[in-house]
Write an enzyme that holds these catalytic residues in place. Structure first.
Site, PDB file in Angstrom:
ATOM      1  N   SER A 114      -2.953   5.067  -2.840  1.00 57.85           N
ATOM      2  CA  SER A 114      -1.927   5.262  -2.028  1.00 57.85           C
ATOM      3  C   SER A 114      -2.163   5.247  -0.583  1.00 57.85           C
ATOM      4  O   SER A 114      -2.728   4.161  -0.342  1.00 57.85           O
ATOM      5  CB  SER A 114      -1.674   6.731  -2.108  1.00 57.85           C
ATOM      6  OG  SER A 114      -0.234   7.099  -1.688  1.00 57.85           O
ATOM      7  N   ASP A 169       7.642   2.104  -8.389  1.00 61.94           N
ATOM      8  CA  ASP A 169       7.035   3.097  -7.435  1.00 61.94           C
ATOM      9  C   ASP A 169       8.209   3.222  -6.453  1.00 61.94           C
ATOM     10  O   ASP A 169       8.314   2.225  -5.581  1.00 61.94           O
ATOM     11  CB  ASP A 169       5.680   2.407  -6.907  1.00 61.94           C
ATOM     12  CG  ASP A 169       4.893   3.794  -6.387  1.00 61.94           C
ATOM     13  OD1 ASP A 169       5.430   4.400  -5.767  1.00 61.94           O
ATOM     14  OD2 ASP A 169       3.686   3.653  -6.221  1.00 61.94           O
ATOM     15  N   HIS A 223       3.855   6.906  -9.008  1.00 60.61           N
ATOM     16  CA  HIS A 223       2.989   7.061  -8.127  1.00 60.61           C
ATOM     17  C   HIS A 223       1.680   8.078  -8.500  1.00 60.61           C
ATOM     18  O   HIS A 223       2.079   9.125  -7.887  1.00 60.61           O
ATOM     19  CB  HIS A 223       3.609   7.046  -6.596  1.00 60.61           C
ATOM     20  CG  HIS A 223       2.825   6.829  -5.417  1.00 60.61           C
ATOM     21  ND1 HIS A 223       2.499   5.597  -5.000  1.00 60.61           N
ATOM     22  CD2 HIS A 223       2.084   7.822  -4.740  1.00 60.61           C
ATOM     23  CE1 HIS A 223       1.450   5.917  -3.792  1.00 60.61           C
ATOM     24  NE2 HIS A 223       1.284   7.113  -3.624  1.00 60.61           N
TER      25      HIS A 223
END
Length: 666
Positions: A509, A595, A641
């Site tokens: 991320s 995502d 995610h």
């Protein structure tokens, strides 16, 4: 025709259509490329997956979720089921109250459990690994538990009374509405609060004594809390303190006083204050306890006569137990290997014991308790956890470019010789004031057993040394996190922990910002990189206000649309913007087609540009140095995610490790 003006709206629509067409082609191209290249890793992936499953089965009994205690009743979750047992009884004799499989939801996992005060109802949040959305299932408990209600798109929820549930609804990753629903004969649902500011996210908590339910509206830097009196759950919520820019606060309650964990006052770090319920404004807040410098408050639990603070300083965990009667403070040391706390859900505030678990990336969760009566720490021996005896934990400090000292936590096998020849996996995050995840992972233990060195770099932008540590690494300070990461890797190599050709970097991320930036500035420090849903196109993403998180994220990255200096600064470190023709490390990226947090478009563009730069560099150098790194993108059609169950993630982890083994020639 030349000179013809096209209306801007048509231009924009044409641009969107063209972009979507290009992205579909890129997506198809990358999927075909991965299908061609994945066979190379198949045998290694299979071997690693088998080893991981073996370790998971070995340690699964000690990695269960913390328990919920109600007097003699103990509720706990295991493998998609919720069980009820009596305190002191063998868990094998527990009654099953709920099963995801019975509802035909075997792919869902349980995120949250809340039991009503009279234990007649149980609310459970279920989430699929393929979506950010969660569903709340409310069960009526009894000899035969039945589903009472199913509420879609729920983020957080709490029982305000025996038959009154408050919950927040989630839409496009945002929570801005709070609802109240009843389970009386006159069932009804009512909207009780709406947040108007897009930068704020709303969730719900309950004070430990169950006197108040708190509606918490938080941005990255500011918060506001409203109270629902659980004795009068139908009354309108009351405001504690109107939001004040830069002031974060959270509420607990004891004896008609609010205990306020807040950043108010100097220094701007968390401190414990209190005020009467009847006059809760900031002007009435009185200091109870202030944290030491560079100390991170991980969690706080309020009991009838004590407050227990879970603290972290330079990677070391410890407890501070504050007596709310005598005002004395007792500091309690914890095992040196411990890196993470996990508390029991909603412990009874009148209890004389606080239960929690300690863990590290290579140590399975181990149960501990602190007794207020005995003033001592008790190591629980409910299940015997296999002791990890051959792993050494080292804590270092690296000096960054501006002389700041950056903590590093290192794990390695004590039996390993010639550490400079061993493979090293470096971890980094450095954003949002969030600590690096250092909970137990089977793959980390496997790497230690195979002779790897693991290093966790607690760079600025994260929260490991308190709020100032985060502030020093966000917005116009983002480059400090990059300097920190470089200093950490250089120190590790200097001290004999591996060398560049055996070093890999892992990030997920927002950690992809620093990992991607390091690949641009200092590619010679590392040989390979594994990234999960990485944020690598910061500038383009922060320019798109139609994306669900852009406005909310401006407090972390800045607003390039309104500030030209901010735009130039983001451009100076953004991984995508700074790719150049040079020798890069090999990169393996896992991304998710749907995502919502990190758009796939940016990752596709990044991979194309990075691959071209690497190929261009190889074509312009002599034959002796024309090594071309592997730039691999594995796009998952399912999954969301960085959030999936162990079963869903094990294949992904095995592919990452197979890639690293080949690249580092382990």
């Amino acid at each position: 025709q030349e000179g013809t003006k096209i209306p801007s709206e048509k231009k924009e629509n044409r641009s969107i259509i063209t972009s979507e067409f290009l992205n579909k082609n890129l997506l198809k191209s990358e999927q075909e490329r991965w299908n061609d290249i994945s066979a190379r890793y198949k045998a290694m992936t299979k071997r690693i997956k088998e080893k991981l499953e073996e370790l998971h089965n070995k340690y699964t009994f000690c990695s269960g979720t913390p328990k919920i205690r109600f007097g003699e009743n103990v509720y706990f979750e295991e493998n998609g089921c919720v069980f009820l047992s009596k305190a002191g009884d063998d868990e094998e004799d527990a009654d099953i109250l709920f099963s995801t499989e019975d509802l035909g939801l075997s792919d869902a996992f349980i995120q949250r459990i809340r039991i009503s005060p009279d234990q007649r109802y149980m609310a459970i949040n279920l989430k699929s690994g393929n979506s950010e959305k969660a569903t709340c299932v409310v069960m009526k408990l009894g000899d035969f538990s039945v589903v009472e209600r199913v509420i879609p798109n729920v983020f957080s929820f709490e029982w305000a009374a025996n038959d009154v549930l408050y919950y927040t609804s989630q839409k496009n990753l945002k929570c801005q509405n709070v609802f109240m629903t009843t389970f009386t004969n006159q069932k009804h649902t009512k909207l009780v609060y709406t947040e108007q500011d897009a930068r704020f996210f709303v969730d719900i908590c309950c004070t430990k004594d169950r006197r108040f339910l708190t509606i918490n509206s938080n941005s990255k830097t500011t918060s506001e809390v409203w109270l629902v009196d659980c004795r009068h759950p139908f009354k309108l919520p009351t405001l504690v303190q109107a939001r004040t820019k830069g002031v974060i606060y959270h509420i607990e309650h004891r004896n008609d006083e609010l205990y306020i964990l807040t950043t108010y006052g100097e220094p701007a770090e968390y401190k414990l204050m209190k005020a009467p319920v009847a006059s809760s404004g900031m002007e009435n807040w009185q200091l109870v306890y202030a944290l030491e410098d560079k100390t991170k408050l991980v969690d706080l639990e309020m009991f009838s006569d004590h407050c227990i603070m879970f603290l972290k300083n330079a990677g070391h965990l410890y407890l501070n137990v504050l007596s709310l009667v005598s005002h004395s403070v007792q500091s309690v040391k914890l095992p040196t290997w411990a890196c993470e706390f996990e508390l029991e859900s909603h412990p009874e505030h009148t209890t004389s014991t606080c239960y929690f678990q300690l863990t590290s990336p290579v140590h399975p969760p181990k149960c501990f308790a602190y007794s207020f009566k005995e003033n001592n720490l008790i190591e629980q021996a409910v299940q015997e956890v296999p002791i990890i005896t051959n792993c050494h934990t080292t804590r270092l400090l690296a000096k960054s470019k501006d002389e700041a000292l950056v903590p590093i936590t290192v794990f390695h096998n004590m039996n390993s010789k010639e550490l400079h020849r061993k493979p090293l996996l470096v971890h980094v995050y450095g954003a949002y004031g969030i600590d690096l995840n250092m909970s137990f992972k089977e793959e980390k233990l496997m790497l230690i057993e195979e002779g790897w060195i693991l290093a966790y770099c607690h760079v600025r932008g994260g929260g490991e040394l308190g709020l100032r540590w985060h502030k020093d690494g966000c917005q116009h300070n983002k480059l400090k996190g990059l300097h920190d990461l470089k200093a950490c890797i250089m120190l590790l190599h200097k001290l004999g922990f591996s060398q560049p050709k055996h070093t890999a970097l892992a990030a997920a991320s927002a950690g992809g910002v620093l990992a991607g930036a390091l690949c641009n500035t200092d590619p010679e420090l590392i040989r390979a990189v594994v990234l999960q849903a990485p944020f690598v196109d910061v500038l383009n993403t922060m320019m798109k206000t139609h994306l669900p998180l852009t406005i909310e994220e401006q407090e972390e990255w800045g607003n390039p649309l309104a500030d030209e200096k901010c735009m130039k600064y983001i451009k100076s470190y953004c991984p995508y913007q700074n790719i150049k023709t040079q020798c890069y490390p090999s990169v393996f990226i896992t991304a998710y087609e749907n995502d919502q947090r990190v758009p796939l478009t940016g990752i596709l563009r990044y991979v194309q540009k990075l691959r071209k730069a690497a190929v261009d560099h190889a074509s312009t150098t002599s034959k002796k140095r024309n090594w071309i790194p592997n730039i691999i993108l594995d796009i998952q059609a399912t999954g969301s995610h960085c959030d999936s169950s162990w079963e869903d993630s094990v294949d992904e982890v095995a592919r990452h490790l197979a890639f690293l083994n080949e690249e580092l020639e382990v």
